[in-house]
Design an enzyme around this catalytic site. Structure first.
Site, PDB file in Angstrom:
ATOM      1  CB  SER A  19      -0.735  -0.120   1.182  1.00  0.00           C
ATOM      2  OG  SER A  19      -1.362   1.448   1.303  1.00  0.00           O
ATOM      3  CG  HIS A  68      -3.631  -1.337  -1.919  1.00  0.00           C
ATOM      4  ND1 HIS A  68      -4.831  -2.316  -2.116  1.00  0.00           N
ATOM      5  CD2 HIS A  68      -4.041  -0.907  -0.673  1.00  0.00           C
ATOM      6  CE1 HIS A  68      -5.990  -1.896  -1.507  1.00  0.00           C
ATOM      7  NE2 HIS A  68      -5.584  -1.100  -0.353  1.00  0.00           N
ATOM      8  CG  ASP A  90      -4.730   2.608   0.520  1.00  0.00           C
ATOM      9  OD1 ASP A  90      -5.892   1.643   0.497  1.00  0.00           O
ATOM     10  OD2 ASP A  90      -3.973   2.192   0.866  1.00  0.00           O
ATOM     11  CG  MET A 137      -8.386   7.348   2.208  1.00  0.00           C
ATOM     12  SD  MET A 137      -7.311   7.122   3.935  1.00  0.00           S
ATOM     13  CE  MET A 137      -6.742   5.548   3.717  1.00  0.00           C
ATOM     14  CG  HIS A 172      -9.096   0.428  -0.940  1.00  0.00           C
ATOM     15  ND1 HIS A 172      -8.390   0.137   0.238  1.00  0.00           N
ATOM     16  CD2 HIS A 172     -10.500   0.299  -0.788  1.00  0.00           C
ATOM     17  CE1 HIS A 172      -9.419   0.114   1.375  1.00  0.00           C
ATOM     18  NE2 HIS A 172     -10.527   0.248   0.667  1.00  0.00           N
ATOM     19  CG  MET A 204     -11.375   3.367   1.265  1.00  0.00           C
ATOM     20  SD  MET A 204      -9.844   3.400   2.656  1.00  0.00           S
ATOM     21  CE  MET A 204      -8.512   3.318   1.228  1.00  0.00           C
ATOM     22  CG  MET A 217     -11.767  -2.592   4.698  1.00  0.00           C
ATOM     23  SD  MET A 217     -10.326  -2.148   3.553  1.00  0.00           S
ATOM     24  CE  MET A 217      -9.189  -1.446   5.037  1.00  0.00           C
ATOM     25  CG  PHE A 229      -6.032   6.637   9.891  1.00  0.00           C
ATOM     26  CD1 PHE A 229      -5.389   7.950   9.708  1.00  0.00           C
ATOM     27  CD2 PHE A 229      -7.515   6.564  10.322  1.00  0.00           C
ATOM     28  CE1 PHE A 229      -6.226   9.147   9.767  1.00  0.00           C
ATOM     29  CE2 PHE A 229      -8.203   7.630  10.614  1.00  0.00           C
ATOM     30  CZ  PHE A 229      -7.485   8.875  10.242  1.00  0.00           C
ATOM     31  CG  ASP A 284      -6.536  -2.980   2.719  1.00  0.00           C
ATOM     32  OD1 ASP A 284      -5.102  -2.450   3.435  1.00  0.00           O
ATOM     33  OD2 ASP A 284      -6.911  -2.022   1.918  1.00  0.00           O
TER      34      ASP A 284
HETATM   35  O1  LIG Z   1      -7.091   0.907   2.978  1.00  0.00           O
HETATM   36  C1  LIG Z   1      -6.338   0.729   3.971  1.00  0.00           C
HETATM   37  C2  LIG Z   1      -6.563   1.767   5.048  1.00  0.00           C
HETATM   38  O2  LIG Z   1      -7.754   2.267   5.029  1.00  0.00           O
HETATM   39  C3  LIG Z   1      -4.942   0.199   3.643  1.00  0.00           C
HETATM   40  O3  LIG Z   1      -4.637  -0.224   2.477  1.00  0.00           O
HETATM   41  C4  LIG Z   1      -3.700   0.535   4.572  1.00  0.00           C
HETATM   42  O4  LIG Z   1      -3.022   1.556   3.966  1.00  0.00           O
HETATM   43  C5  LIG Z   1      -2.949  -0.564   4.783  1.00  0.00           C
HETATM   44  O5  LIG Z   1      -1.940  -0.100   5.681  1.00  0.00           O
HETATM   45  P1  LIG Z   1      -0.915  -1.018   6.991  1.00  0.00           P
HETATM   46  O6  LIG Z   1      -2.353  -1.680   7.749  1.00  0.00           O
HETATM   47  O7  LIG Z   1      -0.649  -2.508   6.164  1.00  0.00           O
HETATM   48  O8  LIG Z   1      -0.055  -0.334   7.378  1.00  0.00           O
HETATM   49 FE   LIG Z   2      -6.403  -0.237   1.049  1.00  0.00          FE
END
Ligand SMILES: O=C(CO)[C@@H](O)[C@H](O)COP(=O)(O)O
Ligand SMILES: [Fe+2]
Length: 224
Positions: free
Chosen positions: A9, A34, A36, A38, A68, A70, A139, A145, A177
Site C-alpha cells: 500500500s 495498492h 488507497d 480517501m 481502493h 474509500m 478490511m 489509516f 487489507d
Molecule cells: O486501506 C487501507 C487503510 O484504509 C490500507 O490499504 C492501509 O494503507 C494498509 O496499511 P497497513 O495496515 O498495512 O499499514
Molecule cells: Fe487499502
C-alpha cells in the site's frame, strides 16, 4: 485459488518520491500496487486521486494498480480511474446506492471490479453480484489509516468469503487489507486470502526486498 500476490500500500510510501518508491517496491518483488483513495467524507482522511494514478502510468509503472476507493458517492470518480489506467477498481458497498450498476461501470470500462467489506459489514450482498466481481477485499482494520492492528475476527470472515468464492467456481481474488505483516501473513493465507496488502510493514522497513522475501517464505509454508 489464485496464485499469491503481495500488494504494497503506497499510503505508507514517501509521497515526495512516489515514482521511485513504487519502482523500488516492484524491484523488491511486489506484484500489485495498492493505491488507497480517501475523500475525507467516507473516511476521515484525504489522500491521492486519479491524477496521481495517471502520473504513475506516465512515469512508466506497468504493474497492476489496485485502486481502493474509500470515496462516497463512488460512481462519479470511477470513470476517472478507468481513464487513469487503474487495473482493479474496488469500492465499499455503502458508498453507492446501486452496487450492481457501479460494478458494471467498472467492467464496461475494461477494469477488474471489486467489493470491499469493512470489519463489521456482512458479506450478504456478495451472493447477488458474484458474477460481476473479480476481487473481494476484506478490511482487517477500519478504513482510513495505515499502521493499525489486524482485527483477528477477520480470519473467520476470510474463511466465509473463501467458501463463497470457491462455491461460485469463479476466479476471484480474495484480498486482505490492514495490519498484515511477516508475523501473521501465514495464518491469513491459511484462512483463505491470496492477495495481501501491506503498507507500514513494507514501507517502514529499511529493506523492502527482505520483508517481501520473508512474506513469501511464510506464504510457501501456508500452502505446503
Ligand atoms: O486501506 C487501507 C487503510 O484504509 C490500507 O490499504 C492501509 O494503507 C494498509 O496499511 P497497513 O495496515 O498495512 O499499514
Ligand atoms: Fe487499502
Amino acid at each position: 485459488m489464485q496464485p499469491f500476490a503481495i500488494a504494497p500500500s503506497i499510503l505508507s510510501a514517501d509521497f515526495a518520491r512516489l515514482g521511485e518508491e513504487v519502482d523500488n517496491v516492484l524491484a523488491a518483488g511486489a506484484d500489485i500496487v495498492h493505491f488507497d483513495v480517501m475523500d475525507n467524507h467516507y473516511v476521515p482522511n484525504l489522500t491521492i486521486g486519479p491524477m496521481v494514478c495517471a502520473a504513475l502510468r506516465k512515469y512508466g509503472i506497468t504493474a497492476p494498480i489496485d485502486a481502493h476507493l474509500m470515496v462516497s458517492p463512488v460512481d462519479r470518480i470511477i470513470g476517472d480511474f478507468i481513464e487513469a489506467g487503474a487495473t482493479y477498481i474496488t469500492f465499499h458497498p455503502e458508498a453507492t446506492l446501486h452496487v450492481d450498476r457501479s460494478l458494471q461501470m467498472i467492467r464496461e470500462g475494461g477494469c477488474k471490479a471489486g467489493l470491499v467489506f469493512n470489519p463489521a459489514t456482512p458479506l450478504d450482498v456478495l451472493k447477488y453480484v458474484m458474477d460481476k466481481v473479480d476481487m473481494v477485499l476484506l478490511m482487517s482494520v477500519n478504513p482510513g489509516f495505515g499502521g493499525q492492528k489486524f482485527i483477528p475476527g477477520t480470519l473467520d470472515k476470510l474463511r466465509e468469503a473463501r467458501a463463497l468464492i470457491d462455491a461460485s467456481g469463479r476466479d476471484i481474488r480474495l484480498e486482505i487489507d490492514g495490519g498484515v505483516n511477516v508475523g501473521n501473513i501465514r495464518e491469513i493465507a491459511a484462512a483463505g486470502a491470496d492477495t495481501f496488502v501491506a503498507g507500514s510493514a513494507i514501507f517502514n522497513a529499511p529493506n523492502y526486498q527482505e520483508v517481501i522475501e520473508k512474506m513469501r517464505a511464510e506464504l510457501a509454508l501456508a500452502r505446503s
